[in-house]
Motif scaffolding. Sequence first.
Motif, PDB file in Angstrom:
ATOM      1  N   VAL A 255       0.734  -1.173  -0.066  1.00 14.22           N
ATOM      2  CA  VAL A 255      -0.041   0.106  -0.126  1.00 14.22           C
ATOM      3  C   VAL A 255       0.893   1.329   0.053  1.00 14.22           C
ATOM      4  CG1 VAL A 255      -1.877   1.363   1.145  1.00 14.22           C
ATOM      5  CG2 VAL A 255      -1.761  -1.418   1.335  1.00 14.22           C
ATOM      6  N   LEU A 256       0.704   2.368  -1.045  1.00 18.06           N
ATOM      7  CA  LEU A 256       1.560   3.148  -1.101  1.00 18.06           C
ATOM      8  C   LEU A 256       0.783   4.521  -0.691  1.00 18.06           C
ATOM      9  CD1 LEU A 256       3.272   2.646  -4.582  1.00 18.06           C
ATOM     10  CD2 LEU A 256       3.933   1.891  -2.463  1.00 18.06           C
ATOM     11  N   ILE A 257       1.389   5.730  -0.150  1.00 19.19           N
ATOM     12  CA  ILE A 257       0.591   6.827   0.266  1.00 19.19           C
ATOM     13  C   ILE A 257       1.694   7.868  -0.286  1.00 19.19           C
ATOM     14  CG2 ILE A 257       1.700   6.947   2.517  1.00 19.19           C
ATOM     15  CD1 ILE A 257      -0.974   8.043   3.478  1.00 19.19           C
ATOM     16  N   ASN A 258       1.038   8.975  -0.995  1.00 18.68           N
ATOM     17  CA  ASN A 258       1.623  10.137  -1.281  1.00 18.68           C
ATOM     18  C   ASN A 258       1.656  11.435  -0.645  1.00 18.68           C
ATOM     19  OD1 ASN A 258      -0.808  11.325  -2.102  1.00 18.68           O
ATOM     20  ND2 ASN A 258      -0.543  10.986  -4.286  1.00 18.68           N
TER      21      ASN A 258
ATOM     22  N   SER B 133      -2.446   3.791  -3.200  1.00 20.39           N
ATOM     23  CA  SER B 133      -2.683   3.296  -4.271  1.00 20.39           C
ATOM     24  C   SER B 133      -2.098   1.633  -3.741  1.00 20.39           C
ATOM     25  CB  SER B 133      -1.618   3.884  -5.132  1.00 20.39           C
ATOM     26  OG  SER B 133      -1.516   3.051  -6.165  1.00 20.39           O
ATOM     27  N   LEU B 134      -2.497   0.785  -4.487  1.00 22.07           N
ATOM     28  CA  LEU B 134      -2.072  -0.579  -4.338  1.00 22.07           C
ATOM     29  C   LEU B 134      -0.950  -0.854  -5.434  1.00 22.07           C
ATOM     30  CD1 LEU B 134      -5.450  -2.709  -3.880  1.00 22.07           C
ATOM     31  CD2 LEU B 134      -3.974  -1.805  -1.926  1.00 22.07           C
TER      32      LEU B 134
ATOM     33  N   ALA C 196       9.074  -1.425  -8.933  1.00 27.90           N
ATOM     34  CA  ALA C 196       9.635  -0.384  -8.218  1.00 27.90           C
ATOM     35  C   ALA C 196       8.744   0.745  -7.885  1.00 27.90           C
ATOM     36  CB  ALA C 196      10.645   0.221  -9.255  1.00 27.90           C
ATOM     37  N   VAL C 197       8.722   1.099  -6.721  1.00 31.01           N
ATOM     38  CA  VAL C 197       8.110   2.291  -5.714  1.00 31.01           C
ATOM     39  C   VAL C 197       8.216   3.489  -6.901  1.00 31.01           C
ATOM     40  CG1 VAL C 197       7.145   3.787  -3.935  1.00 31.01           C
ATOM     41  CG2 VAL C 197       7.894   1.076  -3.703  1.00 31.01           C
TER      42      VAL C 197
ATOM     43  N   GLY D 117       7.673   9.789  -5.309  1.00 28.04           N
ATOM     44  CA  GLY D 117       6.612  10.688  -4.797  1.00 28.04           C
ATOM     45  C   GLY D 117       5.589   9.766  -3.755  1.00 28.04           C
ATOM     46  N   TRP D 118       6.018   8.356  -3.702  1.00 31.03           N
ATOM     47  CA  TRP D 118       5.063   7.494  -2.940  1.00 31.03           C
ATOM     48  C   TRP D 118       5.977   6.931  -1.861  1.00 31.03           C
ATOM     49  CZ3 TRP D 118      -0.129   6.951  -3.918  1.00 31.03           C
ATOM     50  CH2 TRP D 118      -0.743   7.679  -5.037  1.00 31.03           C
ATOM     51  N   GLU D 119       5.450   6.571  -0.542  1.00 32.03           N
ATOM     52  CA  GLU D 119       5.872   5.574   0.327  1.00 32.03           C
ATOM     53  C   GLU D 119       5.065   4.368   0.475  1.00 32.03           C
ATOM     54  OE1 GLU D 119       9.192   6.281   1.615  1.00 32.03           O
ATOM     55  OE2 GLU D 119       9.229   7.965   0.399  1.00 32.03           O
ATOM     56  N   PRO D 120       5.847   3.306   0.693  1.00 34.96           N
ATOM     57  CA  PRO D 120       5.089   1.983   1.092  1.00 34.96           C
ATOM     58  C   PRO D 120       4.563   2.172   2.660  1.00 34.96           C
ATOM     59  CG  PRO D 120       7.220   1.450   0.573  1.00 34.96           C
ATOM     60  CD  PRO D 120       7.102   2.966   0.555  1.00 34.96           C
TER      61      PRO D 120
END
Length: 74
Positions: free
Chosen positions: A14-17, A23-24, A30-31, A34-37
Amino acid sequence: MPSPFENQTKQFNVLINAEDQHSLWPQDYAVPAGWEPVSSGTLAECTAYVDAHWTDMRPRSLKLAQAAANGSRR
């Protein structure tokens, strides 16, 4: 090529910006910048995480602007 979302045993992140949008994302991809797991697991586990944590779909900047506007009316 089949979609990674069709494989119920595949591991996801699960990523968050910066706007608190979620986002899934397949773990073996690769992530994006601008997004972090913030969580990982099966598609079902990640979907449950998003359902529990992303309850307000407004971007962070909109929430802050609305809070500031509401505070200035008082």
